[in-house]
Design a protein around this motif. Sequence first.
Motif, PDB file in Angstrom:
ATOM      1  N   ALA A 279       0.646  -1.040  -0.452  1.00 48.70           N
ATOM      2  CA  ALA A 279       0.024   0.249   0.100  1.00 48.70           C
ATOM      3  C   ALA A 279       0.797   1.319  -0.007  1.00 48.70           C
ATOM      4  O   ALA A 279       0.621   2.171  -0.595  1.00 48.70           O
ATOM      5  CB  ALA A 279      -0.460  -0.157   1.476  1.00 48.70           C
ATOM      6  N   ALA A 280       1.895   1.528   0.708  1.00 49.45           N
ATOM      7  CA  ALA A 280       2.882   2.772   1.139  1.00 49.45           C
ATOM      8  C   ALA A 280       4.228   2.837  -0.690  1.00 49.45           C
ATOM      9  O   ALA A 280       4.467   3.624  -0.825  1.00 49.45           O
ATOM     10  CB  ALA A 280       3.842   2.127   1.621  1.00 49.45           C
ATOM     11  N   LYS A 281       3.912   1.290  -1.005  1.00 51.23           N
ATOM     12  CA  LYS A 281       4.345   1.645  -2.557  1.00 51.23           C
ATOM     13  C   LYS A 281       4.035   2.926  -3.659  1.00 51.23           C
ATOM     14  O   LYS A 281       5.221   3.539  -4.148  1.00 51.23           O
ATOM     15  CB  LYS A 281       4.660   0.450  -3.317  1.00 51.23           C
ATOM     16  N   ALA A 282       2.940   3.029  -3.730  1.00 53.93           N
ATOM     17  CA  ALA A 282       2.138   4.101  -4.366  1.00 53.93           C
ATOM     18  C   ALA A 282       1.948   5.142  -4.378  1.00 53.93           C
ATOM     19  O   ALA A 282       3.280   6.308  -4.389  1.00 53.93           O
ATOM     20  CB  ALA A 282       0.815   3.916  -4.572  1.00 53.93           C
ATOM     21  N   LYS A 283       2.169   6.288  -2.674  1.00 53.45           N
ATOM     22  CA  LYS A 283       2.287   7.195  -1.734  1.00 53.45           C
ATOM     23  C   LYS A 283       4.178   7.258  -1.919  1.00 53.45           C
ATOM     24  O   LYS A 283       4.274   8.538  -2.422  1.00 53.45           O
ATOM     25  CB  LYS A 283       2.425   6.785   0.134  1.00 53.45           C
ATOM     26  N   GLU A 284       5.138   6.698  -1.865  1.00 52.63           N
ATOM     27  CA  GLU A 284       6.398   6.363  -1.889  1.00 52.63           C
ATOM     28  C   GLU A 284       6.752   7.037  -3.432  1.00 52.63           C
ATOM     29  O   GLU A 284       7.396   8.111  -3.044  1.00 52.63           O
ATOM     30  CB  GLU A 284       7.202   4.884  -1.586  1.00 52.63           C
ATOM     31  N   ASP A 285       6.162   6.136  -4.356  1.00 55.37           N
ATOM     32  CA  ASP A 285       6.708   6.621  -5.921  1.00 55.37           C
ATOM     33  C   ASP A 285       5.985   7.830  -6.451  1.00 55.37           C
ATOM     34  O   ASP A 285       6.473   8.811  -6.865  1.00 55.37           O
ATOM     35  CB  ASP A 285       5.522   5.275  -6.477  1.00 55.37           C
ATOM     36  N   ALA A 286       4.893   7.751  -5.642  1.00 59.90           N
ATOM     37  CA  ALA A 286       4.380   9.923  -5.373  1.00 59.90           C
ATOM     38  C   ALA A 286       4.606  10.655  -5.294  1.00 59.90           C
ATOM     39  O   ALA A 286       5.433  11.545  -6.123  1.00 59.90           O
ATOM     40  CB  ALA A 286       2.521   9.486  -5.443  1.00 59.90           C
ATOM     41  N   ALA A 287       5.608  10.389  -3.969  1.00 64.25           N
ATOM     42  CA  ALA A 287       6.827  11.430  -3.443  1.00 64.25           C
ATOM     43  C   ALA A 287       8.066  11.531  -4.585  1.00 64.25           C
ATOM     44  O   ALA A 287       8.434  12.900  -4.519  1.00 64.25           O
ATOM     45  CB  ALA A 287       7.044  10.784  -1.609  1.00 64.25           C
TER      46      ALA A 287
END
Length: 63
Positions: A31-39
């Motif tokens: 779940a955190a991968k998309a948020k990290e990639d967006a950052a």
Amino acid sequence: MDYVSALVPPVVMAVFFTALVRVIVKTQGGAAKAKEDAAVDAAIARAQSSGSAASGGTASTDA
């Protein structure tokens, strides 16, 4: 019984190392991968926009 005391530490270390590798592999993505990639994408976009503004507005075509 000396062979048991000689083999226990490497076996214990191998088990813990295998568990560590499994935890690292399992925590990649999710779940955190998309948020990290967006950052990261946002930071790259900021760096590129500030770099192009500093160079007089001429964007580089290198990709």
